[in-house]
Design a protein around this motif. Structure first.
Motif, PDB file in Angstrom:
ATOM      1  N   GLN A   1      -5.046   7.194   4.719  1.00  0.00           N
ATOM      2  CA  GLN A   1      -6.502   7.243   4.547  1.00  0.00           C
ATOM      3  C   GLN A   1      -7.179   6.141   5.353  1.00  0.00           C
ATOM      4  N   TYR A   2      -6.630   4.933   5.309  1.00  0.00           N
ATOM      5  CA  TYR A   2      -7.187   3.811   6.067  1.00  0.00           C
ATOM      6  C   TYR A   2      -7.176   4.114   7.569  1.00  0.00           C
TER       7      TYR A   2
ATOM      8  N   ALA B   1       0.852  -1.183   0.000  1.00  0.00           N
ATOM      9  CA  ALA B   1       0.000   0.000   0.000  1.00  0.00           C
ATOM     10  C   ALA B   1       0.890   1.236   0.000  1.00  0.00           C
ATOM     11  N   THR B   2       0.418   2.300  -0.626  1.00  0.00           N
ATOM     12  CA  THR B   2       1.159   3.548  -0.588  1.00  0.00           C
ATOM     13  C   THR B   2       0.968   4.199   0.778  1.00  0.00           C
ATOM     14  N   TYR B   3       1.835   5.139   1.090  1.00  0.00           N
ATOM     15  CA  TYR B   3       1.708   5.855   2.357  1.00  0.00           C
ATOM     16  C   TYR B   3       0.359   6.577   2.407  1.00  0.00           C
ATOM     17  N   GLU B   4      -0.060   7.124   1.275  1.00  0.00           N
ATOM     18  CA  GLU B   4      -1.342   7.836   1.205  1.00  0.00           C
ATOM     19  C   GLU B   4      -2.517   6.892   1.491  1.00  0.00           C
ATOM     20  N   GLU B   5      -2.477   5.691   0.927  1.00  0.00           N
ATOM     21  CA  GLU B   5      -3.536   4.714   1.176  1.00  0.00           C
ATOM     22  C   GLU B   5      -3.565   4.325   2.658  1.00  0.00           C
ATOM     23  N   MET B   6      -2.389   4.165   3.246  1.00  0.00           N
ATOM     24  CA  MET B   6      -2.328   3.807   4.659  1.00  0.00           C
ATOM     25  C   MET B   6      -2.839   4.945   5.535  1.00  0.00           C
TER      26      MET B   6
ATOM     27  N   PHE C   1      -3.353  -4.426   4.967  1.00  0.00           N
ATOM     28  CA  PHE C   1      -2.808  -4.490   3.619  1.00  0.00           C
ATOM     29  C   PHE C   1      -1.891  -5.695   3.424  1.00  0.00           C
TER      30      PHE C   1
END
Length: 76
Positions: free
Chosen positions: A15-16, A8-13, A72
């Protein structure tokens, strides 16, 4: 699931974690937790002069980041 699909990208993490824990975490904190679990894949060449004080991730945010890493499938 392949290895690349489980990343997962840092941005996805971020957001999660925000959606599930209501916490905002910095990329620095994510990197610290990933390093703790041996997930840093390349060397950081921008290390500075080692005089700067680097904040450490608070326990609550560390647990939220670990939860995201598990979600993830980056750690078990």
């Amino acid at each position: 699931m392949t290895k690349s699909e489980s990343k997962a990208t840092y941005e996805e993490m971020q957001q999660y974690i925000l959606e599930n824990n209501g916490l905002e975490v910095s990329t620095l904190y994510i990197a610290q937790v990933k390093r703790k679990h041996g997930l840093i894949e390349r060397e950081n060449y921008n290390v500075g002069d080692e005089k700067a004080k680097v904040p450490q991730v608070p326990l609550e945010k560390e647990q939220a980041i670990e939860d995201a890493l598990k979600n993830f499938r980056m750690i078990s």
